[in-house]
Design an enzyme around this catalytic site. Sequence first.
Site, short mmCIF file in Angstrom:
data_model
loop_
_atom_site.label_atom_id
_atom_site.label_comp_id
_atom_site.label_asym_id
_atom_site.label_seq_id
_atom_site.Cartn_x
_atom_site.Cartn_y
_atom_site.Cartn_z
N SER A 60 14.83 -32.06 -9.11
CA SER A 60 13.35 -31.63 -9.16
C SER A 60 12.97 -30.79 -8.23
O SER A 60 13.58 -29.86 -7.75
CB SER A 60 12.53 -33.10 -8.90
OG SER A 60 11.46 -32.65 -9.79
N HIS A 68 12.71 -37.94 -16.61
CA HIS A 68 12.77 -37.05 -15.36
C HIS A 68 13.43 -37.98 -14.10
O HIS A 68 12.78 -38.86 -13.75
CB HIS A 68 11.58 -36.62 -14.90
CG HIS A 68 11.50 -35.69 -13.62
ND1 HIS A 68 11.87 -34.37 -13.89
CD2 HIS A 68 11.16 -35.48 -12.52
CE1 HIS A 68 11.89 -33.76 -12.52
NE2 HIS A 68 11.16 -34.75 -11.63
C1 GTR Z 1 5.98 -32.49 -9.85
C2 GTR Z 1 6.42 -31.10 -9.85
C3 GTR Z 1 7.63 -30.68 -10.35
C4 GTR Z 1 8.72 -31.49 -9.67
C5 GTR Z 1 8.30 -32.91 -9.33
C6 GTR Z 1 9.30 -33.41 -8.50
O1 GTR Z 1 5.05 -33.19 -9.54
O2 GTR Z 1 5.32 -30.58 -10.75
O3 GTR Z 1 7.76 -29.28 -9.92
O4 GTR Z 1 8.99 -30.86 -8.50
O5 GTR Z 1 7.12 -33.02 -8.89
O6 GTR Z 1 9.82 -33.11 -7.41
O7 GTR Z 1 9.61 -34.86 -8.61
#
Ligand code: GTR
Length: 413
Positions: free
Chosen positions: A251, A392
């Site tokens: 991420s 995710h």
């Molecule tokens: C979210 C963000 C993403 C990603 C994520 C993370 O809020 O929008 O770009 O980086 O966090 O790091 O888990």
Amino acid sequence: LLTPAAHAQRPKPNYDESQVPQFKLPDPLVTSQGKKVSSAKEWQKVRRPEILELFETEVYGKSPAPPKDMLFEVTSVKNDALGGKAIRKEVTVYFSGKKEEPRMDLLIYVPAKATKPVPVFMGLNFYGNHTITDEKDVKLNDHWMRANKDKGIVDHKATEASRGTSSSRWPIEKIIDRGYGLVAIYCGDIDPDYDDGFKNGIHALYNSKQKPAPDEWGTISAWAWGLSRALDYLETDKHIDASKVAVMGHSRLGKTSLWAGAQDPRFALVISNDSGCGGAALSRRRFGETVHVINNAFPHWFCDNFNKYIDKENDLPVDQHMLISLIAPRPVYVASAEDDRWADPKGEFLSVKYAEPVYKLLGTSGFGAKKMPGVNDPVQKQMGYHIRTGKHDVTDFDWEQYLNFADQHFQGS
Ligand code: GTR
């Protein structure tokens, strides 16, 4: 994260492929002067430096040279960690050379039975090294953390309850069994993940508490810079083969692993797990998270110049396929998850595909995939990609692929 006003203005994310705008990507193999790049030499001498500079000045911000006197202190060694499978070490890196802030802690596992220096995976984590392992006797991180009850964070500090809370993302035993080491670092040791006007973390050491200029490092650049400093230490560690370090991140930390690998050619292999916008995903697709949304939600991640491209992605002199091209000819792996539409899986795939001509010019096997592969059906040549089922996250499936990919490139198997 967003103020109520910013939230109200926040554009609705697009998840409809038919609404993806038409766009033309900048060609990684045409110079700013409009000249076609047709040899490896021209790439290395002319075009690569151009692209690197564009990412530095327009996207992530320039980082300073390494400090002159860093101090490495080994604070613990356990020769029978993980039931005897691993040697575990903790090392503190003092950036100023003095035993004071800023400093970062490295947690290192290497296979106990190794007879020579081992290849390692190195990765930043979100809540401290003590969260990645079930072993209770590693140092509890004492730096600022983002609020998260599920991770046992109280008043922005880790508590005993936070131990092991991210261990599902770091299959340490499996990594050790496959003959690799693991190096873990808490990202907030390098720069705390909040918008403080860049007074804290490593910024403080360099900027004398001034906000960086529009083309100077934001937090992602600071984290990437920290990874390179960790590599400086690894070069001195006799257990580790520093010519075989795979930098891996998830991420926001996947955005960081790509940027670290792009800048520092000592990283031999680069892995992006669900990195999305500002990572592997093409900005011009405006699918899921956009340049607009990310700059509002996380104003400290990128350099201020990146704000120029809010709702003007076509004005960007680069797109994220060119970030991948900077890693060439070194092996690069991009992973997506089917339900992680916020990160735009297709945009992540296309970045790999559109970086392939650079990998081919440099004489590698490239990527090979013309179309997005099926779910759970990895592609692994010099460039790797998969989209797996699920959300995710970092899963065992992801790690299985990274280990196979590393075997191919590090162990020749
Ligand atoms: C979210 C963000 C993403 C990603 C994520 C993370 O809020 O929008 O770009 O980086 O966090 O790091 O888990």
